[in-house]
Enzyme design. Sequence first.
Site, PDB file in Angstrom:
ATOM      1  N   ASN A 251      60.505  26.970  78.741  1.00 47.61           N
ATOM      2  CA  ASN A 251      59.741  27.362  79.867  1.00 47.61           C
ATOM      3  C   ASN A 251      60.262  26.761  81.315  1.00 47.61           C
ATOM      4  O   ASN A 251      60.081  27.701  82.256  1.00 47.61           O
ATOM      5  CB  ASN A 251      58.154  27.225  79.663  1.00 47.61           C
ATOM      6  CG  ASN A 251      57.834  25.749  79.261  1.00 47.61           C
ATOM      7  OD1 ASN A 251      58.937  24.942  79.074  1.00 47.61           O
ATOM      8  ND2 ASN A 251      56.697  25.503  79.488  1.00 47.61           N
TER       9      ASN A 251
ATOM     10  N   GLU B  55      56.621  15.465  74.145  1.00 47.82           N
ATOM     11  CA  GLU B  55      55.735  15.802  75.342  1.00 47.82           C
ATOM     12  C   GLU B  55      55.389  17.201  74.515  1.00 47.82           C
ATOM     13  O   GLU B  55      55.849  18.412  74.578  1.00 47.82           O
ATOM     14  CB  GLU B  55      56.723  16.101  76.589  1.00 47.82           C
ATOM     15  CG  GLU B  55      57.246  15.211  77.072  1.00 47.82           C
ATOM     16  CD  GLU B  55      56.429  13.999  77.946  1.00 47.82           C
ATOM     17  OE1 GLU B  55      55.127  14.365  77.695  1.00 47.82           O
ATOM     18  OE2 GLU B  55      56.862  12.746  78.119  1.00 47.82           O
TER      19      GLU B  55
ATOM     20  N   CYS C 246      53.282  23.625  80.110  1.00 50.80           N
ATOM     21  CA  CYS C 246      52.193  22.707  79.125  1.00 50.80           C
ATOM     22  C   CYS C 246      51.295  22.129  79.943  1.00 50.80           C
ATOM     23  O   CYS C 246      50.150  21.905  79.465  1.00 50.80           O
ATOM     24  CB  CYS C 246      53.315  21.537  78.654  1.00 50.80           C
ATOM     25  SG  CYS C 246      54.157  20.901  79.709  1.00 50.80           S
TER      26      CYS C 246
ATOM     27  N   GLU D 179      58.154  10.428  80.602  1.00 48.15           N
ATOM     28  CA  GLU D 179      59.298  10.774  81.073  1.00 48.15           C
ATOM     29  C   GLU D 179      59.320  10.667  82.605  1.00 48.15           C
ATOM     30  O   GLU D 179      58.167  11.104  83.133  1.00 48.15           O
ATOM     31  CB  GLU D 179      59.860  12.433  80.748  1.00 48.15           C
ATOM     32  CG  GLU D 179      60.117  12.465  79.307  1.00 48.15           C
ATOM     33  CD  GLU D 179      60.636  13.850  78.879  1.00 48.15           C
ATOM     34  OE1 GLU D 179      59.730  14.822  79.331  1.00 48.15           O
ATOM     35  OE2 GLU D 179      61.675  13.972  78.266  1.00 48.15           O
TER      36      GLU D 179
HETATM   37  O1  LIG Z   1      55.818  22.703  80.761  1.00 44.48           O
HETATM   38  C1  LIG Z   1      55.898  21.578  80.959  1.00 44.48           C
HETATM   39  C2  LIG Z   1      56.494  20.882  82.146  1.00 44.48           C
HETATM   40  C3  LIG Z   1      55.852  21.376  83.373  1.00 44.48           C
HETATM   41  C4  LIG Z   1      56.223  20.195  84.620  1.00 44.48           C
HETATM   42  O2  LIG Z   1      57.182  19.396  84.579  1.00 44.48           O
HETATM   43  O3  LIG Z   1      55.561  20.384  85.661  1.00 44.48           O
END
Ligand SMILES: O=CCCC(=O)O
Length: 497
Positions: A163, A264, A298, A473
């Site tokens: 994604n 994650e 996510c 992270e």
């Molecule tokens: O889909 C997960 C990561 C989205 C983000 O880092 O804002």
Amino acid sequence: MVPKLPFEVKNPSLFKDKSLVGGEWVEAGSGKRFDVIDPGSDKVWASAPDNAAEDVDAAVNAAHQAFQTYKKVNPRTRAQWLLKWDALIRENRDDIAHIVTYETGKPLAESQGELDYALGFTWWFAGEAERITGTIQTPSAPGRRVFTVKQPIGVAAALVPWNFPIAMILRKAGAALAAGCTMIVKPSPETPLSVLALAELAMQAGFPKGVFSVLTTSLENTPPLSETLCRHPLIKKVTFTGSTRVGKLVAKLCSDGLKKVTLELGGNCPFLIFDDADLNQAADALMALKWRHAGQACITANRVYVQKGVYDKFAEILTQKTSKLVVGHGAEKGTTMGPVTTPRSLDKALNQVEDAKKYGGQVILGGGKIIGKTGYFFEPTIILGAKKEMLITSEETFAPVLALYSFDTEEEAVTAANNTSMGLASYYFTKNIDRTWRLLENLEAGMIGMNTGNASAAESPFGGIKESGYGKESGKDVAINEYLITKTGTLTLDGHF
Ligand SMILES: O=CCCC(=O)O
């Protein structure tokens, strides 16, 4: 030779369709390849090597060998390579954005936005490289000094999703490479080429051979290849972003070797709007959060709880704004929402909509696949009258479907928001300062958006609690620590023992 691409590139050297192992561009041992499909047209436009479990050992050995010298490289040099990588990615932003759009389906402006967001990580971790510090202490025992030193953990494996193929990799690789680890990335079968473009630029930036490697693989070979990586004795760290189901498998596989793991995982995130909220502010935030990449993030809002007094008004504002979205191919001018990335997501979305209708949900916008367009298009969908029994309450949607629940009291909203096994992010909109603080403490999530739906940034620790995973992270110290070990030294001075 670069095959005929469906878009113009300024820098053809970016287009790499072989794996990168030990600094060499290679095919899979079997010679097999798999197709890369444009979700906006359902057409194959490229292919990549279909590595299998048998291809893992050579990549890990090369990364391990590279680690023997890379771990001793001065942090300033590591930072300089990261900054050079950052500069090269910036220079090639538009070409890479096109690759991202043709792999994920997201609109070009969103792909460019992902690049800008992701470059925060290379920049940030370049700074972190030189700030890795230990401690020193005078202990209670006389004539002693106790100190800690931090060292890179070893070869890291990154199992990354489709994604955000650039941001998720730079967030992981930025930390690993700054810490002095080498890294093997296993991209998702949907997005191998975005990662290979980054790998080419890592080589150009000067990272030594074997420091950053990429093993591409098909959907079919993903489980055995990933399992072999997780079980390999020379892999010391595994970082995974993806579903909770797969995250649990990764944790189990890594537990045998007691490997350090960052997970994650899924979100199912709640988004709360109180009577005293600025409804336009909340609606704008929700528009950006929910429809970004057609609902496939996510941290997207999965369950929207609106207080009774503003429910109708908010639904009206949101519907009016959403109906202006232009759904189309990500590379088409004017598109504001692209397709979903895989046909599997279409079926899941449709199933949730049908299930919601069974429980009395009213679909006031969209509600189905877009017929007559090739590609995986789903209408931006709003469902009113959502109930806790609906599938959409417990199952992450990962598609452009939004359900609005109503609530009376703050207590009721918090109970509903926390009634999930997951705890990635929660969002709320209120102008009441006491409530702001209470909700920060009472909502069960690793990240809390207060009057905002956009809280991700290189300087902010990113990560969930509960079944959304563990480890952080990005952010200061915490993220780079995921790639470091701490060694304690005890020194006895002359005249003591
Ligand atoms: O889909 C997960 C990561 C989205 C983000 O880092 O804002």
